[in-house]
Design an enzyme around this catalytic site. Structure first.
Site, PDB file in Angstrom:
ATOM      1  N   GLN A 153      -4.716  -4.295  -1.853  1.00  0.00           N
ATOM      2  CA  GLN A 153      -4.352  -3.240  -2.816  1.00  0.00           C
ATOM      3  C   GLN A 153      -4.367  -3.752  -4.254  1.00  0.00           C
ATOM      4  O   GLN A 153      -4.328  -2.960  -5.186  1.00  0.00           O
ATOM      5  CB  GLN A 153      -2.968  -2.664  -2.490  1.00  0.00           C
ATOM      6  CG  GLN A 153      -2.927  -1.798  -1.254  1.00  0.00           C
ATOM      7  CD  GLN A 153      -3.736  -0.498  -1.382  1.00  0.00           C
ATOM      8  OE1 GLN A 153      -4.050  -0.032  -2.476  1.00  0.00           O
ATOM      9  NE2 GLN A 153      -4.086   0.079  -0.256  1.00  0.00           N
TER      10      GLN A 153
ATOM     11  N   CYS B 148      -2.577   4.976   8.428  1.00  0.00           N
ATOM     12  CA  CYS B 148      -2.359   4.612   9.829  1.00  0.00           C
ATOM     13  C   CYS B 148      -1.104   5.270  10.394  1.00  0.00           C
ATOM     14  O   CYS B 148      -0.995   5.503  11.575  1.00  0.00           O
ATOM     15  CB  CYS B 148      -2.215   3.110   9.967  1.00  0.00           C
ATOM     16  SG  CYS B 148      -3.375   2.210   8.949  1.00  0.00           S
TER      17      CYS B 148
ATOM     18  N   ASN C  93       0.807  -1.227   0.000  1.00  0.00           N
ATOM     19  CA  ASN C  93       0.000   0.000   0.000  1.00  0.00           C
ATOM     20  C   ASN C  93       0.836   1.271   0.000  1.00  0.00           C
ATOM     21  O   ASN C  93       0.449   2.274  -0.593  1.00  0.00           O
ATOM     22  CB  ASN C  93      -0.946   0.005   1.204  1.00  0.00           C
ATOM     23  CG  ASN C  93      -0.280  -0.417   2.496  1.00  0.00           C
ATOM     24  OD1 ASN C  93       0.361  -1.457   2.578  1.00  0.00           O
ATOM     25  ND2 ASN C  93      -0.410   0.408   3.517  1.00  0.00           N
TER      26      ASN C  93
HETATM   27  N1  PLP Z   1      -4.114  -4.548   3.756  1.00  0.00           N
HETATM   28  C1  PLP Z   1      -3.659  -3.580   2.945  1.00  0.00           C
HETATM   29  C2  PLP Z   1      -2.493  -3.851   2.055  1.00  0.00           C
HETATM   30  C3  PLP Z   1      -4.275  -2.324   2.944  1.00  0.00           C
HETATM   31  O1  PLP Z   1      -3.814  -1.358   2.153  1.00  0.00           O
HETATM   32  C4  PLP Z   1      -5.366  -2.103   3.815  1.00  0.00           C
HETATM   33  C5  PLP Z   1      -6.013  -0.780   3.891  1.00  0.00           C
HETATM   34  O2  PLP Z   1      -5.430   0.234   3.606  1.00  0.00           O
HETATM   35  C6  PLP Z   1      -5.816  -3.161   4.622  1.00  0.00           C
HETATM   36  C7  PLP Z   1      -5.155  -4.362   4.567  1.00  0.00           C
HETATM   37  C8  PLP Z   1      -6.956  -2.995   5.547  1.00  0.00           C
HETATM   38  O3  PLP Z   1      -8.183  -2.971   4.844  1.00  0.00           O
HETATM   39  P1  PLP Z   1      -9.484  -2.338   5.502  1.00  0.00           P
HETATM   40  O4  PLP Z   1      -9.324  -0.863   5.465  1.00  0.00           O
HETATM   41  O5  PLP Z   1     -10.610  -2.810   4.639  1.00  0.00           O
HETATM   42  O6  PLP Z   1      -9.576  -2.883   6.873  1.00  0.00           O
END
Ligand code: PLP
Length: 394
Positions: A188, A334, A160
């Site tokens: 992603q 985050c 991401n």
């Molecule tokens: N995994 C990846 C690679 C992400 O980019 C994200 C969200 O940005 C998530 C997991 C988490 O997804 P969610 O926002 O649907 O909980």
């Protein structure tokens, strides 16, 4: 300062707007066809039929069987379900108690793996990545050994923060040859890369609807028939006993519609975005002093441009971009607001002075060549101004 009249969204990796067709598909299932999909009466059956159709649609799009699709509330839940569910089940059956993953995974995987280590007694192996955030199959092979002590391997399809795409099919083949369950976080990648579970050699795969113009609050986990799995959400017998809780029918209907549309348009749209992305990357490297590309140049999401800019604080650049009408990110929603550089850039060996100036521009359906032109015109000025206004770090 005046708020800019422009409004350019370049944060599609964080989330996307719900498409009109998706909204329309979901609409009847809120108040008109509101039944509980588990009920046997006609009102419930209407919802149950929609749920089955959504499951069939999604399964067909990824080359799975309908009963291998487990609906969840988001990508984070899918990752939790996969890691906890597979690791605990396999340890129970075989005693294998090691989790193998990457230091650049999303926190949904990384913190779950650490939780399994800290509170459930698993060992954790983080396989190093190169300076572009890519892991080699050889490094994974070295970490696995004969694989007998490994409960689960989890490697994200695409990152991401830096857009790097991993050699999933090859890692999957390796895991299969050793008999080790393999999960990939494809949050992603869904809608952007082909996701056929048999070609990727995965046993489990996580997806989240809001990354491909579906609603927030819906996701799914693909779970191969026969994969070890201990449901972490217990209760009723929903989702074949794999995830208790009454299904969120309208959002699931929307997710299926969104994935169907994304898949149908994938090749054309990704080719269009790749051109814009390359213009952004080329232009920024040429005109923004101190900017370097983060992530892999070749193995990269088509919509993803990310940089580390030495000499600026990411937040200052993002605020100035916002005032200029451009919504961007430092890479991870985050990590923003925290002064620690991202764990991803740290694991890639990006020096602190560059990592603190992380910038991610992620493109999507709403972006035009004019948007790219505007960013290329404004960003060099913005970075120069921020550099002037901040104390020199070097
Ligand atoms: N995994 C990846 C690679 C992400 O980019 C994200 C969200 O940005 C998530 C997991 C988490 O997804 P969610 O926002 O649907 O909980």
């Amino acid at each position: 300062m005046n708020q800019a009249s422009r409004s350019i969204y370049m944060d599609y990796s964080a989330t996307t707007p719900v498409r009109a067709e998706v909204l329309e598909a979901m609409q009847p299932y809120f108040a008109e066809f509101y039944g509980n999909p588990s009920s046997i009466h006609a009102v419930g059956r209407k919802a149950g039929t929609a749920l089955s159709e959504a499951r069939r649609t999604i399964a067909a799009l990824i080359g799975a069987r309908p009963r291998e699709i487990v609906f969840t509330g988001c990508g984070t839940e899918s990752d939790n379900a996969a890691l906890r569910g597979i690791a605990l089940s396999r340890r129970g059956a075989t005693g294998a108690a090691r989790i193998v993953t990457l230091p650049i995974e999303h926190k949904a995987v990384l913190n779950t793996a650490e939780d399994l280590r800290d509170y459930f007694g698993f060992d954790l192996t983080l396989v190093p990545v190169d300076g572009a955030g890519r892991v080699s199959v050889d490094s994974v092979a070295a970490a696995l050994g004969d694989g007998k002590d490994v409960a689960v391997v989890s490697v994200m399809t695409a990152n991401n923060e830096v857009g790097t795409v991993q050699p999933i099919a090859e890692i999957g083949a390796l895991c299969r040859s050793l008999g080790v369950p393999f999960h990939t976080d494809a949050v992603q990648a869904a809608g952007k890369l082909p996701l056929r579970v048999d070609e990727l050699n995965v046993d489990a795969l996580s997806v989240s609807a809001h990354k491909f113009y579906g609603p927030k609050g819906a996701g799914f986990l693909y779970l191969r028939t026969g994969a070890p799995y201990l449901p972490y959400m217990t209760g009723g017998s929903h989702e074949g006993g794999n995830r208790a809780g009454t299904e969120n029918v309208p959002l699931i209907v929307g997710m299926a519609k969104a994935l169907e549309l994304a898949e149908a348009e994938r090749q054309q749209e990704q080719a269009r975005l790749r051109v814009l992305r390359d213009q952004l990357i080329g232009g920024i490297l040429e005109s923004v002093e101190g900017a370097q590309l983060t992530g892999d140049r070749e193995h990269r999401l088509a919509n993803h441009a990310s940089f580390a800019i030495t000499g600026v604080e990411a937040e200052s650049v993002l605020i100035a971009l916002d005032l200029a009408g451009v919504a961007a990110s430092s890479g991870s929603a985050c990590a923003s607001g925290s002064t620690r550089p991202s764990h991803v850039l740290e694991a890639m060996g990006v020096p602190y002075l560059a990592a603190r100036g992380a910038l991610r521009l992620s493109l999507g359906r709403g972006n035009t060549p004019e948007d790219v032109e505007y960013v290329l015109e404004r960003l060099p000025q913005i970075v120069a101004q921020v550099k002037e206004s901040e104390p020199a770090w070097e």
